[in-house]
Scaffold this motif. Structure first.
Motif, PDB file in Angstrom:
ATOM      1  N   MET A   1      17.501  -8.244   2.414  1.00 56.78           N
ATOM      2  CA  MET A   1      18.214  -8.753   3.672  1.00 56.78           C
ATOM      3  C   MET A   1      19.433  -9.643   3.313  1.00 56.78           C
ATOM      4  O   MET A   1      20.206  -9.427   4.145  1.00 56.78           O
ATOM      5  CB  MET A   1      17.278  -9.888   4.251  1.00 56.78           C
ATOM      6  N   CYS A   2      19.592  -9.901   2.077  1.00 56.60           N
ATOM      7  CA  CYS A   2      20.987 -10.389   1.578  1.00 56.60           C
ATOM      8  C   CYS A   2      21.753  -9.585   0.627  1.00 56.60           C
ATOM      9  O   CYS A   2      22.851  -9.483   0.844  1.00 56.60           O
ATOM     10  CB  CYS A   2      20.670 -11.773   0.885  1.00 56.60           C
ATOM     11  N   VAL A   3      21.245  -9.319  -0.458  1.00 58.50           N
ATOM     12  CA  VAL A   3      21.951  -8.483  -1.538  1.00 58.50           C
ATOM     13  C   VAL A   3      22.291  -6.992  -0.902  1.00 58.50           C
ATOM     14  O   VAL A   3      23.317  -6.595  -0.985  1.00 58.50           O
ATOM     15  CB  VAL A   3      21.134  -8.345  -2.638  1.00 58.50           C
ATOM     16  N   ASN A   4      21.359  -6.350  -0.225  1.00 53.66           N
ATOM     17  CA  ASN A   4      21.483  -4.985   0.298  1.00 53.66           C
ATOM     18  C   ASN A   4      20.620  -4.832   1.611  1.00 53.66           C
ATOM     19  O   ASN A   4      19.395  -4.642   1.244  1.00 53.66           O
ATOM     20  CB  ASN A   4      21.004  -3.881  -1.082  1.00 53.66           C
ATOM     21  N   TYR A   5      21.250  -5.097   2.578  1.00 48.72           N
ATOM     22  CA  TYR A   5      20.515  -5.435   3.969  1.00 48.72           C
ATOM     23  C   TYR A   5      19.810  -3.688   4.061  1.00 48.72           C
ATOM     24  O   TYR A   5      20.719  -2.756   4.188  1.00 48.72           O
ATOM     25  CB  TYR A   5      21.422  -5.755   4.834  1.00 48.72           C
TER      26      TYR A   5
ATOM     27  N   TYR B   1       0.841  -1.394   0.004  1.00 50.23           N
ATOM     28  CA  TYR B   1      -0.037  -0.008   0.097  1.00 50.23           C
ATOM     29  C   TYR B   1       0.866   1.303   0.037  1.00 50.23           C
ATOM     30  O   TYR B   1       0.435   2.325  -0.691  1.00 50.23           O
ATOM     31  CB  TYR B   1      -0.959  -0.087   1.221  1.00 50.23           C
ATOM     32  N   ASP B   2       1.912   1.159   0.725  1.00 48.55           N
ATOM     33  CA  ASP B   2       2.920   2.231   0.842  1.00 48.55           C
ATOM     34  C   ASP B   2       3.897   2.476  -0.514  1.00 48.55           C
ATOM     35  O   ASP B   2       4.906   3.223  -0.368  1.00 48.55           O
ATOM     36  CB  ASP B   2       3.561   2.454   2.028  1.00 48.55           C
ATOM     37  N   GLU B   3       3.726   1.488  -1.333  1.00 44.06           N
ATOM     38  CA  GLU B   3       4.570   1.376  -2.588  1.00 44.06           C
ATOM     39  C   GLU B   3       5.934   1.298  -2.284  1.00 44.06           C
ATOM     40  O   GLU B   3       6.880   1.340  -3.180  1.00 44.06           O
ATOM     41  CB  GLU B   3       4.475   2.943  -3.487  1.00 44.06           C
ATOM     42  N   LYS B   4       6.427   0.455  -1.255  1.00 49.42           N
ATOM     43  CA  LYS B   4       7.544   0.157  -1.076  1.00 49.42           C
ATOM     44  C   LYS B   4       7.494  -1.193  -0.181  1.00 49.42           C
ATOM     45  O   LYS B   4       6.758  -1.400   0.825  1.00 49.42           O
ATOM     46  CB  LYS B   4       8.678   1.112  -0.419  1.00 49.42           C
ATOM     47  N   ILE B   5       8.628  -2.282  -0.195  1.00 45.10           N
ATOM     48  CA  ILE B   5       8.573  -3.206   0.717  1.00 45.10           C
ATOM     49  C   ILE B   5       9.915  -3.005   1.417  1.00 45.10           C
ATOM     50  O   ILE B   5      10.946  -2.913   1.032  1.00 45.10           O
ATOM     51  CB  ILE B   5       8.567  -4.510  -0.004  1.00 45.10           C
ATOM     52  N   VAL B   6       9.735  -3.337   2.696  1.00 46.07           N
ATOM     53  CA  VAL B   6      11.015  -3.463   3.508  1.00 46.07           C
ATOM     54  C   VAL B   6      11.273  -4.853   3.973  1.00 46.07           C
ATOM     55  O   VAL B   6      10.539  -5.646   3.802  1.00 46.07           O
ATOM     56  CB  VAL B   6      10.640  -2.511   4.746  1.00 46.07           C
ATOM     57  N   TRP B   7      12.636  -4.841   4.846  1.00 43.86           N
ATOM     58  CA  TRP B   7      12.899  -6.405   4.992  1.00 43.86           C
ATOM     59  C   TRP B   7      12.046  -7.333   5.824  1.00 43.86           C
ATOM     60  O   TRP B   7      11.682  -8.425   5.526  1.00 43.86           O
ATOM     61  CB  TRP B   7      14.344  -6.428   5.813  1.00 43.86           C
ATOM     62  N   TRP B   8      11.238  -6.768   6.958  1.00 40.15           N
ATOM     63  CA  TRP B   8      10.431  -7.216   7.734  1.00 40.15           C
ATOM     64  C   TRP B   8       9.156  -7.964   6.934  1.00 40.15           C
ATOM     65  O   TRP B   8       8.646  -8.739   7.388  1.00 40.15           O
ATOM     66  CB  TRP B   8      10.301  -6.565   9.201  1.00 40.15           C
ATOM     67  N   GLU B   9       8.844  -6.751   6.191  1.00 41.48           N
ATOM     68  CA  GLU B   9       7.560  -7.504   5.397  1.00 41.48           C
ATOM     69  C   GLU B   9       7.652  -8.454   4.487  1.00 41.48           C
ATOM     70  O   GLU B   9       6.986  -9.683   4.493  1.00 41.48           O
ATOM     71  CB  GLU B   9       7.309  -6.128   4.562  1.00 41.48           C
TER      72      GLU B   9
ATOM     73  N   SER C   1      17.747  -2.248   2.410  1.00 38.22           N
ATOM     74  CA  SER C   1      17.235  -1.440   1.425  1.00 38.22           C
ATOM     75  C   SER C   1      15.615  -1.609   1.147  1.00 38.22           C
ATOM     76  O   SER C   1      14.991  -2.434   1.896  1.00 38.22           O
ATOM     77  CB  SER C   1      17.845  -2.004   0.069  1.00 38.22           C
ATOM     78  N   GLU C   2      15.053  -1.138   0.151  1.00 34.54           N
ATOM     79  CA  GLU C   2      13.566  -1.150  -0.006  1.00 34.54           C
ATOM     80  C   GLU C   2      13.291  -1.633  -1.500  1.00 34.54           C
ATOM     81  O   GLU C   2      14.114  -1.068  -2.203  1.00 34.54           O
ATOM     82  CB  GLU C   2      12.873   0.322   0.040  1.00 34.54           C
ATOM     83  N   VAL C   3      12.381  -2.270  -1.781  1.00 27.84           N
ATOM     84  CA  VAL C   3      11.982  -2.676  -2.747  1.00 27.84           C
ATOM     85  C   VAL C   3      10.642  -1.703  -3.254  1.00 27.84           C
ATOM     86  O   VAL C   3       9.836  -1.811  -2.734  1.00 27.84           O
ATOM     87  CB  VAL C   3      11.564  -4.254  -3.057  1.00 27.84           C
ATOM     88  N   MET C   4      10.943  -0.829  -4.531  1.00 29.66           N
ATOM     89  CA  MET C   4       9.650   0.142  -4.805  1.00 29.66           C
ATOM     90  C   MET C   4       8.798  -0.551  -5.564  1.00 29.66           C
ATOM     91  O   MET C   4       9.059  -1.320  -6.657  1.00 29.66           O
ATOM     92  CB  MET C   4      10.528   1.396  -5.580  1.00 29.66           C
ATOM     93  N   ILE C   5       7.660  -0.454  -5.321  1.00 31.75           N
ATOM     94  CA  ILE C   5       6.620  -0.832  -6.452  1.00 31.75           C
ATOM     95  C   ILE C   5       6.027   0.542  -7.299  1.00 31.75           C
ATOM     96  O   ILE C   5       5.574   1.475  -6.530  1.00 31.75           O
ATOM     97  CB  ILE C   5       5.051  -1.190  -5.330  1.00 31.75           C
ATOM     98  N   ASN C   6       6.387   0.359  -8.489  1.00 35.58           N
ATOM     99  CA  ASN C   6       6.271   1.619  -9.106  1.00 35.58           C
ATOM    100  C   ASN C   6       4.787   2.254  -9.562  1.00 35.58           C
ATOM    101  O   ASN C   6       4.306   3.293  -9.768  1.00 35.58           O
ATOM    102  CB  ASN C   6       6.975   1.594 -10.529  1.00 35.58           C
ATOM    103  N   SER C   7       3.875   0.966  -9.710  1.00 35.66           N
ATOM    104  CA  SER C   7       2.418   1.111 -10.355  1.00 35.66           C
ATOM    105  C   SER C   7       1.380   0.984  -8.997  1.00 35.66           C
ATOM    106  O   SER C   7       1.478   0.292  -8.364  1.00 35.66           O
ATOM    107  CB  SER C   7       2.198   0.150 -11.130  1.00 35.66           C
ATOM    108  N   ARG C   8       1.086   2.482  -8.768  1.00 37.74           N
ATOM    109  CA  ARG C   8       0.042   2.648  -7.793  1.00 37.74           C
ATOM    110  C   ARG C   8      -1.295   1.858  -7.922  1.00 37.74           C
ATOM    111  O   ARG C   8      -1.828   1.173  -6.988  1.00 37.74           O
ATOM    112  CB  ARG C   8      -0.516   4.010  -7.509  1.00 37.74           C
TER     113      ARG C   8
END
Length: 506
Positions: free
Chosen positions: A428-432, A145-153, A434-441
């Motif tokens: 968590m592994c490649v870039n601890y 929903y917030d257009e990004k994914i963090v490690w714990w999610e 970091s966030e994965v961005m969701i481009n499309s709302r």
């Protein structure tokens, strides 16, 4: 935002050349990659996974929820990995969301329309998978929903899949608890004890038009078939996970049909006398049949029938490539190389998935179609066709629960592992951190539509008195068309502004 097409090697054609007709070559290449993925998954990857499950001595439910689910969902998983690490776009998420809707609506619709009979469903299998699936989709909506994914999610999604494996592990106990011990509906794959199996009698009541039922095969030549003794026992027990049950069922049904055709053509099928031992829910393999089955996919064996010959001819370069690069561990001489077969088939699935996403990205860019729409429509349908065929084969034999359970069960894998694992690897592994961005709302709206499609499907099944028939099939196909229309209109900013227009450049 940099276009995803620039993350791949340069294309041989310019954008104007593609618009003038060269894009048809890319569409053909994509369709060929769908075929390549289907052959690699079904003939090599799944076979190696079966051997791994055998060696690890996993229970069938756990194997079905883990390795077998990975077998049929590998293309979606690799498309998601490519989306996260290479294109940094939404093609992977779009593919998984689209594949999830295709699995639920389109596959159930096709099964209902073409099953040729009314198939009665049990509420437990549908309830179990749709409940956990709904939970997975709700978690996905909350996280994107917030257009990004963090490690714990991403970690929560992976842990939720571990929970699903536990549910499958104790499936039999839970089914007994919720349904009681009175459930004896053998035709739909519910629990049946060995003593109950003795009373199963062939019945003509299932025959509808051109549908060839298994029990009719038995009556045609009872002495030649081991199918009711071995195959039916495998299919009807609830101790098996949906993936394993579906694959075993469709494979055995196809094998029996091949035997029937051979018998009709005067070709004798060798059958070993004596009873088949059933031990711990496993059935000894029919080696002659297995050899026959493997010969039909060999690049050096031309199959019978015009349709089979055309398919063999089209697939020949793929069959030859895989024959020389991946050991077929279904054959006795390569059986001990199952890990090598697993690794090499995984490499080929990764290569074919990369080429497929590359071609689809070029097609979408050329035609001005956003990545998400290409994922939800074209890629989703292509990666789910093998499952669709397997589910239809099983539904035509009256095993409706297996077909429906497979479609919803594979979606749980797609969302929790197909999205959770690549996101976890990145954050968590490649870039601890970091966030994965969701481009499309608009993707959030598509996932909400996905949740609605599950609710409407289960509601439709309930109103239809838990029967999978032509009427229900048409209903869910119409739902699928509505979902696609709404998703496409959302991505094109018809209802609300969710996407910037695509940048077209020469």
């Amino acid at each position: 935002m940099r276009s995803a097409i620039h993350e791949f090697p340069d294309d041989l054609f310019t954008n104007n050349e593609r618009k003038s007709g060269a894009v048809l070559l890319h569409i053909t290449a994509t369709l060929y990659m769908f075929l390549a993925l289907a052959i690699t998954c079904d003939e090599y990857f799944v076979t190696s996974l079966e051997k791994i499950c055998e060696k690890l001595d996993l229970s069938e439910d756990v194997a079905g929820a883990t390795f077998m689910a990975a077998g049929s969902s590998a293309p979606e998983l690799f498309a998601s990995v490519i989306g996260v690490f290479i294109t940094h776009g939404d093609v992977g998420v779009g593919t998984i969301v689209g594949s999830a809707v295709f699995n639920i609506l389109c596959i159930i619709g096709v099964c209902g329309i073409f099953a040729g009979q009314v198939v009665v469903l049990t509420w437990w299998a549908v309830f179990r998978d749709s409940s956990y699936y709904t939970l997975s989709v709700v978690a996905l909506i909350a996280f994107i929903y917030d257009e990004k994914i963090v490690w714990w999610e991403s970690l929560v999604l992976v842990i939720m899949y571990a929970g699903y494996i536990l549910v499958m592990k104790f499936n039999s106990s839970m089914q007994r608890f919720f349904m009681g011990k009175s459930s004896k509906n053998v035709a739909n794959g519910n629990a049946a004890t060995s003593s109950e199996m003795e009373d199963v009698k062939p019945s003509k009541a299932y025959s509808r038009g051109s549908v060839v039922m298994v029990d009719e095969m038995m009556n045609a030549s009872p002495s030649k078939f081991r199918f009711p003794e071995a195959g039916l026992r495998v299919m009807v027990t609830s101790h098996f996970g949906p993936k394993t049950r579906l694959r075993m069922a469709s494979r055995l049904i196809i094998t029996e049909r091949q035997k029937l055709v051979q018998a009709a053509n005067g070709v004798e099928t060798q059958v070993i006398d004596g009873k088949v031992e059933i031990e711990n829910g496993t059935v000894p393999e029919d080696k002659p049949t297995e050899a026959e089955e493997n010969d039909t996919i060999s690049p050096f064996h031309i199959p019978r029938g015009v349709g089979s010959k055309i398919k063999w001819l089209i697939s020949w370069p793929l069959l030859l490539l895989l024959f020389f690069t991946v050991p077929n561990c279904a054959k006795p001489r390569w059986e001990k190389y199952f890990m090598l077969s697993f690794i090499l088939s995984t490499v080929w699935i990764a290569v074919f998935s990369y080429l497929m996403v590359w071609m689809v990205t070029i097609i979408g860019y050329t035609l001005g179609i956003p990545d998400v729409i290409m994922g939800i429509t074209f890629l989703a349908a292509g990666t789910s066709v093998p499952d669709c065929i397997a589910s239809l084969i099983v539904a035509r034999q009256g095993l409706g629960d297996m077909a429906v359970s497979n479609t919803i069960g594979s979606n749980v894998f797609d969302i929790l592992v197909g999205l959770g694992v690549p996101w976890a690897m990145q954050t968590m592994c490649v870039n601890y951190g970091s966030e994965v961005m969701i481009n499309s709302r608009g993707l959030v709206y598509s996932v909400v539509l996905l949740l609605g499609s599950v609710a409407l499907t289960v509601l439709g099944i309930h109103i239809n008195k838990w029967q999978l028939d032509f009427k229900l099939g048409v209903y869910v196909i119409v739902l699928y068309a509505v979902f696609l229309c709404f998703s496409i209109m959302i991505e094109y900013n018809v209802f609300t502004f969710v996407n910037l227009p695509m940048c077209m450049e020469e």
